[in-house]
Design an enzyme around this catalytic site. Structure first.
Site, PDB file in Angstrom:
ATOM      1  N   HIS A 800       0.630  -1.172  -0.148  1.00 51.13           N
ATOM      2  CA  HIS A 800      -0.116  -0.327   0.227  1.00 51.13           C
ATOM      3  C   HIS A 800       0.811   1.245  -0.160  1.00 51.13           C
ATOM      4  O   HIS A 800       2.155   1.739   1.070  1.00 51.13           O
ATOM      5  CB  HIS A 800      -1.032  -0.107   1.115  1.00 51.13           C
ATOM      6  CG  HIS A 800      -1.465  -1.237   1.495  1.00 51.13           C
ATOM      7  ND1 HIS A 800      -2.207  -1.419   2.670  1.00 51.13           N
ATOM      8  CD2 HIS A 800      -2.195  -2.253   0.006  1.00 51.13           C
ATOM      9  CE1 HIS A 800      -3.761  -2.421   1.646  1.00 51.13           C
ATOM     10  NE2 HIS A 800      -2.908  -2.502   0.819  1.00 51.13           N
ATOM     11  N   GLU A 803       1.706   3.737   3.205  1.00 50.26           N
ATOM     12  CA  GLU A 803       1.613   3.804   4.262  1.00 50.26           C
ATOM     13  C   GLU A 803       3.784   3.157   3.971  1.00 50.26           C
ATOM     14  O   GLU A 803       4.566   2.241   4.338  1.00 50.26           O
ATOM     15  CB  GLU A 803       1.022   1.979   4.193  1.00 50.26           C
ATOM     16  CG  GLU A 803      -0.158   1.879   4.508  1.00 50.26           C
ATOM     17  CD  GLU A 803      -0.985   0.350   4.879  1.00 50.26           C
ATOM     18  OE1 GLU A 803       0.380  -0.761   4.756  1.00 50.26           O
ATOM     19  OE2 GLU A 803      -1.959   0.122   5.145  1.00 50.26           O
ATOM     20  N   HIS A 897       2.932  -3.575   7.547  1.00 46.64           N
ATOM     21  CA  HIS A 897       2.057  -2.190   6.462  1.00 46.64           C
ATOM     22  C   HIS A 897       2.124  -1.391   7.505  1.00 46.64           C
ATOM     23  O   HIS A 897       3.189  -1.271   8.391  1.00 46.64           O
ATOM     24  CB  HIS A 897       0.552  -2.689   7.091  1.00 46.64           C
ATOM     25  CG  HIS A 897       0.161  -3.852   5.617  1.00 46.64           C
ATOM     26  ND1 HIS A 897      -0.676  -3.271   5.098  1.00 46.64           N
ATOM     27  CD2 HIS A 897       0.579  -5.281   5.140  1.00 46.64           C
ATOM     28  CE1 HIS A 897      -0.816  -4.514   3.724  1.00 46.64           C
ATOM     29  NE2 HIS A 897      -0.167  -5.220   4.223  1.00 46.64           N
ATOM     30  N   GLU A 982       1.441  -4.726  11.291  1.00 46.60           N
ATOM     31  CA  GLU A 982       0.758  -3.113  11.031  1.00 46.60           C
ATOM     32  C   GLU A 982       1.804  -1.726  12.275  1.00 46.60           C
ATOM     33  O   GLU A 982       2.122  -2.518  13.351  1.00 46.60           O
ATOM     34  CB  GLU A 982      -0.278  -2.922  11.819  1.00 46.60           C
ATOM     35  CG  GLU A 982      -1.190  -3.963  10.234  1.00 46.60           C
ATOM     36  CD  GLU A 982      -1.681  -3.447   9.269  1.00 46.60           C
ATOM     37  OE1 GLU A 982      -1.696  -2.177   9.316  1.00 46.60           O
ATOM     38  OE2 GLU A 982      -2.919  -4.233   8.723  1.00 46.60           O
TER      39      GLU A 982
END
EC number: 3.4.17.24
Length: 1099
Positions: A800, A803, A897, A982
């Site tokens: 992504h 990010e 991420h 994350e």
């Protein structure tokens, strides 16, 4: 005298006082003799006294199996005596008072609503009606109404709405009776048909007039509850389209705005201000987003279009369709009752539970239909370490392998040609030349002032392209010096410090060379200063900002002022990428904007007030949504003046900007002064729903949706500075290429490093693949065998583009792996690392937030990736499938991420047991049997990484995530330890960094600590194989259970981990893990590193 046969609750004596009295009342109901009126008063009075003095009496009357409520209601229906009726109403009022929610339900179930409404109709015929009777009736109805789903229909059939409204009009000054009437009227108006009737009979202007009158006369604010009751009625009526129109026609916006403004200084009146704000926002006419289309400004034609999905719909959309707004964009049901965040939380929790996978067959890992070995043999060339024999290699005395690099200089000189009259595309360009150049200064102007006056951006070349197009970076057109354009005054030489002295992996000249080979759809010809100069993490702490009370409210009121005072709004477009020929408007009276550089994203800037700008972000290419990432340049500012910036087309319904996160700013002036840093900045930051309409095309078919505004205020320190703003610390594709080249130059004879090109992206950029491990100590069979049989660890990042923190974590991992310390060497000896540091180069280059050039989220393509549309995913999965075919399944897979709505760093993993625990699925013990080793790595990280939170981890498999890397690698490849890691975009709320916003230092440290955790994981499984253990393990940390006991039912977090605000906030809270909008429903002063990770990047 026989005792009444009353049914009572177990344990309550059948001869209790209230039972006896109810028995007497029941007999009176049957006899209905007029002469018994006095007795009825006496009995009902006694029952009322018992209820008022004994709590147990209430329980007896409404207990399961008791007929007390039927007796009371029957008496109310039959008795004609006023005092008896009042006594019974007082009894009912006591029963449904505070804490009587269940008793209200009993009353409704026994037909109490109809009896009360009939009594209201009968009482209204008396002239004049009994005030006490009306007071008691309306008090009870106000409590009963919300519990009776058919209350509105019953009230309309009985004509109760008119009775209440007429009573309200006749008692405007009677505060005792007015409040219950308003409360009942609010319940009536929750029914749409009643609201329409109220609008037809002009009740809306009447209510506004009443509100104004009470506001004007209640100077001591003793009757704020009455004013709030009036607002409650208006709020319900305006839930329908006709009500909102009536409100606007009655000048309701101006009335509520002026009254609310007068209430602001009095804190106790905040409930009135908040309710008024909700009404005004709801009634604010939906505005069109000022763009010609919601599709991206930049167009890229796909080699072939998918047969279905959002991209297919986008391509099939006729060109004449207006995708910005719908023909009728006012949903009659919009925002009816879900104005508060708690109600939204409940709804989202249900959605999340529905998303949990319940099919056990899908939860059992097992290899799916894969490519044949012949098809996979194409990946053999990426695994030369499995066949390398190292013959002819000298293992001792070899000098480190160095990759040629551009020479580094302590000072770089930059030329700024004086061209104040040139067009924006040609002026203010800094030519990156190796030769020394001169800066033209105006008389009386300082050196730095001359720089910031002329510097608009760093350019790769200044040649003009045909048809007004900007020149492409890869064209490498040399711009010849036009000496005649320089004034004849004295020339001053500008020397800019080279940040390479402080950043070992940064080289400005090398960066420019990397940019020249980077391909972008807009064909960028400029380089942003922060990417050229580099970023050094500040040494001071950057705390999570405490949100001030009333910030959102004040910003909303400023937005409402646009409608109240339209003549004060400039509405001047100052930057517009839709005007390709000349996107910048420069009249000397406004800020100048720019985003035409790698990873830049800003589509349009509109000056709404002298120091306030609305900003619109560009959609991802081949998409019509995903507005979150931003990166743009601002110049020509005043010093010491607060500027407000509003990003008005955000889509997510919640953001960490509401919980202390700040935007990032980079000042060129500060960089020149020796402080090249991205710093957290901004005050009065908040995120809220706005009045710009979001079309059903962009909202997945839902009408009536709005965009969200992220607003922040900045006061610049320097006049005419050049500043950059970003959502998070930028990390471009060219930065990655530069870092990889610099890392390769650091390779020593002990490090096995190979860089390959995994594939070429849709946009023509190469996707790098790294292999890192330790060289064997010799060419002996044992050493070569040990080398080839090391377990694999497969890491990916940046699928992504928005990010960016994932790239900073990956940078920390790569630097640690290339370090010369004993811990890094032990780690290389323990594993072979296959790393794809950037899975979505095209998205990163073109400033996308979530998609690649295919317009799709690549992290939803792992099940069936298309080699033409998703080449990086197709080939990354191919590598894993090849390892699986060789029986060399990686020990660990981790995809890095970033998370926009949670704090800390945490992991998502996959577990059958923890998923089933969240559902009602019946499963046998054999179905739930699994090794709990998937928890070991997160557990280790929680012990050694200060930013990591085990409490935030989840191991539940969701249906909407079945095609993500984490789930596919777990299910199809068979990697038990398959994770998504994350990293917060905001900061931490636990551990050493609690209360601090996260920076690049902490992110890189997290990447390094991940490596340390892998080494601990190896030591737990085979401690004798790992050397140099004493350098990184404390004795007390050695005991980590491989099979962790699960002491709680789950670690799955269903709610936002943030407290609610003191002020009422109108935005919804979505699920914890980042979700695709198209799916059904992811203190820096002297910061010490944790064990084994030193501040020096190369351990």
């Amino acid at each position: 005298m026989n005792k009444p046969k009353m049914t009572t609750e177990k344990g309550v004596p059948s001869n209790s006082r209230v039972v006896m009295l109810l028995g007497q009342l029941e007999r009176m109901n049957g006899e209905a003799v007029p002469g018994d009126a006095e007795m009825a008063r006496h009995v009902t009075g006694k029952i009322l006294h018992l209820i008022q003095t004994q709590e147990k009496t209430k329980k007896e009357m409404t207990a399961k199996g008791s007929s007390g409520m039927e007796v009371i209601l029957a008496a109310l229906e039959n008795m004609q005596d006023l005092q008896t009726v009042l006594n019974i109403l007082c009894i009912l009022n006591e029963l449904v008072s505070v804490g009587g929610g269940n008793r209200v339900g009993v009353l409704v179930s026994k037909g109490g609503t109809a009896i009360l409404l009939q009594l209201l109709l009968s009482a209204s015929k008396d002239v004049p009606p009994s005030e006490e009777l009306m007071l008691q009736l309306h008090s009870i109805l106000a409590k009963v109404g919300p519990k009776d789903k058919k209350f509105g229909v019953k009230a309309r059939v009985n004509g109760a709405l008119n009775i209440t409204v007429n009573l309200l009009k006749q008692n405007l000054q009677n505060q005792k009776l007015l409040l219950p009437c308003l409360q009942v009227l609010r319940v009536y108006s929750s029914n749409k048909a009643n609201s329409r009737r109220a609008v037809d009979r002009t009740y809306v202007p009447a209510l506004l007039t009443i509100y104004q009158d009470w506001h004007r006369n209640d100077t001591r604010h003793r009757h704020a509850h009455i004013r709030k009751g009036i607002l409650g009625c208006i709020r319900n009526v305006t839930n329908i389209k006709l009500g909102r129109k009536a409100f606007l026609d009655a000048d309701g916006m101006r009335i509520l705005y002026s009254t609310s403004t007068e209430c602001l200084p009095v804190r106790t009146l905040d409930p009135l201000v908040n309710t008024s704000s909700l009404i005004m926002r709801k009634c604010f006419p939906k505005n069109r987003l000022p763009v010609p289309t919601i599709k991206s400004v930049f167009q890229y034609r796909l080699p072939h279009v998918p047969a279905e999905g959002p991209v297919a719909q986008l391509y099939r959309q006729p060109p004449e369709v207006d995708d910005v707004v719908d023909e009728s964009d006012d949903n009659d049901d919009a925002d009816t009752e879900n104005d508060t965040e708690n109600e939204e939380d409940d709804r989202d929790c249900c959605l999340q539970n529905d998303d949990i996978e319940t099919d056990l067959n899908k939860l059992r890992p097992g290899e799916q239909a894969s490519r044949t070995m012949e098809e996979l043999r194409m990946y053999e060339r990426f695994f030369s370490e499995l066949s390398e024999d190292f013959q002819g290699y000298h293992f001792h005395g070899s000098s480190p392998c160095q990759t040629p690099s551009l020479p580094s200089k302590s000072l770089s000189r930059i030329v700024v040609p004086t061209a104040p009259d040139m067009t924006p595309s040609d002026s203010n360009l800094v030519q990156l030349e190796c030769a020394d150049r001169a800066l033209d200064q105006r008389p009386g102007e300082g050196l730095e002032q001359a720089l910031v006056r002329e510097l608009g951006r760093v350019a790769l070349d200044g040649g003009a392209a045909p048809n007004g197009q900007r020149p492409a970076a890869e064209s490498e057109v040399e711009r010849e010096d036009d000496c005649s354009s320089h004034s004849s005054g004295d020339q001053a030489v500008l020397e800019v410090p080279d940040t390479a002295a402080l950043l070992p992996l940064h080289d400005p000249e090398l960066y420019v060379e990397m940019v020249k080979d980077t391909r972008s759809v807009p064909q960028y010809s400029e380089v942003a200063y922060p990417d050229y100069f580099g970023h050094i993490a500040p040494t001071y702490r950057e705390h999570i900002v405490e949100r001030l009370y009333g910030v959102q409210r004040s910003k909303i009121f400023q937005d409402i002022e646009r409608m109240i005072h339209p003549n004060d709004i400039l509405d001047k477009v100052v930057y517009d990428l839709d005007l390709q020929s000349c996107p910048v408007v420069d009249d000397g009276e406004c800020l100048k904007f720019n985003s035409l550089f790698e990873s830049g994203n800003l589509r349009k800037a509109v000056q709404v007030r002298k120091f306030e700008y609305d900003l619109i972000l560009n959609s991802d290419i081949n998409s019509n949504h995903y507005h979150q990432w931003f990166y743009f340049e601002v110049s020509s500012m005043r010093a010491g003046t607060p500027y407000r910036f509003n990003i008005i087309n955000c889509e997510k319904s919640n953001s960490q900007f509401n919980y202390g996160m700040q935007v990032l700013m980079y000042s060129v002036r500060e960089a020149i002064n020796g402080r090249p840093c991205w710093v957290r900045t901004g005050t009065d930051i908040c995120y809220y729903k706005n009045h710009f309409s979001r079309s059903s095309i962009a909202a997945g078919g839902q009408k009536g949706k709005s965009y969200y505004t992220m607003t922040f205020t900045v006061t610049f320190q320097h006049k005419d500075d050049v500043c950059y703003f970003a959502y998070h610390y930028p990390y471009t594709y060219s930065t990655l290429k530069m870092h990889l080249q610099k890392l390769e130059a650091l390779r020593t004879p002990q490090i096995y490093l190979r860089q390959d090109v995994l594939c070429e992206t849709l946009g023509g950029n190469s996707c790098p693949l790294l292999t890192i491990t330790a060289m064997p100590q010799s060419t002996s069979n044992d050493q070569i065998c040990q080398f080839r049989n090391r377990p694999y660890v497969f890491l990916t990042a940046r699928v992504h583009p928005g990010e960016t923190n994932a790239s900073w974590v990956m940078k920390g991992t790569l630097e640690f792996l290339m370090g010369t310390g004993p811990v890094a060497q032990s780690l290389r000896e323990a594993y072979i690392f296959k790393i794809v540091p950037m899975l979505n180069p095209d998205g990163v280059v073109n400033g996308n937030h979530r998609c690649s050039l295919s317009g799709e989220d690549l992290n939803r393509q792992w099940q069936r990736p298309n080699p033409d549309l998703h080449p990086t995913i197709f080939h990354a999965k191919g590598l894993l499938q090849y390892l699986s075919a060789l029986q060399r399944v990686p020990l660990v897979y981790c995809d890095y991420h970033g998370h926009s709505r949670k704090k800390n760093v945490f992991m998502y993993g996959c577990s059958i047991k923890e998923t089933v625990w969240q559902t009602d699925v019946n499963a046998t013990s054999s179905d739930l049997h699994e090794d709990l080793g998937y928890r070991t790595l997160p557990k280790i990280l929680s012990q050694i990484a200060p930013a990591f939170s085990m409490a935030s981890c989840s191991f539940v498999v969701e249906k909407s995530k079945e095609s993500t890397a984490r789930v596919v690698v777990w299910r199809e490849i068979g990697v038990q330890k398959s994770y998504t890691m994350e990293s917060t975009l905001c900061g931490c709320d636990q551990g050493k960094y609690k209360g601090l916003q996260i920076g690049t230092r902490e992110l890189e440290e997290m990447g390094a600590q991940f490596c340390v955790a892998l080494l601990r994981l190896k030591r737990l499984s085979s401690p004798l194989e790992v050397r140099h253990a004493s350098h990184f393990l404390e004795a007390e940390g050695d005991l980590i259970e491989t099979s962790c006991r699960n002491t709680s039912s789950t670690t799955y977090v269903l709610k936002e981990d943030e407290p609610s605000f003191m002020e009422e906030v109108d935005y919804s809270a979505e699920s914890d893990e980042e979700t695709d909008p198209q799916e059904n429903p992811g203190d820096e002063e002297h910061l010490s590193d944790s064990e084994a990770v030193q501040q020096h990047p190369f351990t």
